[in-house]
Design an enzyme around this catalytic site. Structure first.
Site, mmCIF file in Angstrom:
data_model
loop_
_atom_site.group_PDB
_atom_site.id
_atom_site.type_symbol
_atom_site.label_atom_id
_atom_site.label_comp_id
_atom_site.label_asym_id
_atom_site.label_seq_id
_atom_site.Cartn_x
_atom_site.Cartn_y
_atom_site.Cartn_z
ATOM 1 N N CYS A 293 3.905 1.261 5.481
ATOM 2 C CA CYS A 293 3.365 0.610 6.681
ATOM 3 C C CYS A 293 3.017 -0.856 6.373
ATOM 4 C CB CYS A 293 2.097 1.328 7.135
ATOM 5 S SG CYS A 293 0.845 1.289 5.853
ATOM 6 N N CYS A 296 0.353 -1.260 3.837
ATOM 7 C CA CYS A 296 0.827 -1.002 2.457
ATOM 8 C C CYS A 296 1.470 -2.276 1.899
ATOM 9 C CB CYS A 296 1.874 0.102 2.419
ATOM 10 S SG CYS A 296 1.289 1.649 3.035
#
Ligand code: SAM
Length: 364
Positions: A293, A296
């Site tokens: 994501c 991240c």
């Protein structure tokens, strides 16, 4: 004759030359002692304001490749140590910057240089200065006794640079700064150069590669090592220096083009209370736990910044499979694990926090 004795003899003669011309003639400044003087005398590096009030002999004896006192951003009241202080120019510049409440030490192993520096101090009437005799590999000062270590074109001359860096770390107070001008290599150089004693005493053959310098600083316990070029030597500069060594050497100039630089080398001793270093620890393994994501990705970018800031090597692995992430027993992603230990979950720590986490791991 060993290399250290050759260095002592060469700089002993340079000091006597500076005394002979007493700053009143150009012979001292025109003799090319090392690569740093190719195309420009060392004292020309300083701003006029820096050298006002400093005896002409100290200025003429200048054999550096930068202005480390300016690099160090010295503050009033600080204690500074100059490794390989020569005729004393950087000690005097530092003494003025730290003011009467501070102190500047100069350390040198060559008697003639120390005599010149002490005479320069007497003439300038500067009180907050002390010259010490000794080797930079064995600094005659107690642990944690100085705020800043500076040096100008000297570390490259040492035959035991790791020991010099360990000694600089030892004498610095926690939070102290290492701010050094030095000759550094930024490319492979011919082996004929490395083995030549005249090229060593002229500040070329003993110079470290950039990455080797940073690794040495980290190994000694420093954090945030940074090396910035202040001048990159071109083939014509190198040729001028090599011409003082001999015809055979001149032929190597082209191979050294752009591979030798004067550089500003900075690092810090960690502050008290923090982990002291990552010394002696294997490369940390960092795992970014998340399915890819945006958060991240931000965590990965912050982690890379923290690693870069510390100047360390680290293995960064992205763990994206849910089954693998669950093994870390975190409830929310993104997560960060260092050496298998979960350090954060469900949030994105900034680079400064990740840096502390890494130091905590290194210092444990
Ligand atoms: C290139 S000159 C630089 C002098 C001074 N830093 C300047 O900028 O003018 C090198 C100086 O470092 C000293 N030196 C070299 N190796 C040393 C060592 N291992 N321990 C102490 N002094 C050393 C020499 O005696 C000489 O004075």
């Amino acid at each position: 004759m060993d290399v250290e004795e050759a260095v002592r003899q060469k700089y002993g003669k340079a000091a006597l030359r500076a005394v002979a011309c007493d700053g009143g003639c150009s012979c001292g400044s025109n003799v090319l002692t090392g690569i740093a003087q190719a195309g420009r005398a060392s004292h020309e590096i300083y701003d006029a304001g820096d050298t006002t009030g400093i005896p002409a002999a100290a200025i003429a004896a200048s054999l550096g490749c930068g202005n480390p006192a300016a690099l160090a951003q010295l503050k009033e009241g600080e204690t500074v140590l100059d490794l390989g202080s020569g005729g004393g120019i950087d000690v005097f510049v530092s003494a003025r910057r730290v003011g009467p409440g501070g102190k500047a030490y100069g350390l040198d192993m060559t008697d003639e240089m120390l005599a010149l520096a002490c005479e320069n101090q007497r003439q300038a009437g500067i009180d907050n200065v002390e010259f010490l005799k000794g080797r930079i590999e064995s600094i005659p000062l107690p642990d944690s006794s100085v705020d800043v270590v500076i040096s100008n074109c000297v570390l490259n001359l040492s035959t035991d640079k790791s020991q010099v860096l360990r000694e600089a770390f030892r004498v610095l107070k926690p939070g102290g700064r290492f701010a050094v001008s030095d000759v550094v290599l930024c490319g492979e150089i011919p082996s004929l150069v490395c083995g030549n004693p005249q090229l060593w005493t002229g500040c070329l053959a003993g110079a470290m590669q950039e990455e080797e310098y940073k690794a040495g600083l980290i190994e000694a316990g420093f954090v945030e090592p940074a090396i910035e070029p202040t001048r990159i030597f071109q083939a014509s500069d190198v040729r001028e220096f090599l011409s003082t060594v001999g015809e055979d050497a001149i032929a190597l100039a082209g191979e050294l083009d752009g591979k030798v630089m004067s550089a500003a080398v900075r690092a810090a001793k960690p502050a008290a209370g923090g982990a002291t270093s990552m010394k002696g620890h294997a490369m940390p393994k960092i795992q970014i736990l998340g399915t890819g994501c945006a958060r991240c990705k931000q965590l990965t970018a912050n982690t890379e910044k923290a690693v870069q800031g510390l100047g360390i090597q680290a293995e960064i692995e992205k763990v994206t499979e849910i089954k693998e992430i669950l093994k870390f027993q975190i409830l929310m992603t993104p997560g960060l694990a260092i050496n298998g230990k979960v350090k954060s979950a469900g949030r994105v720590p900034d680079p400064a926090e990740i840096r502390e986490m890494l130091l905590e791991e290194g210092g444990n």
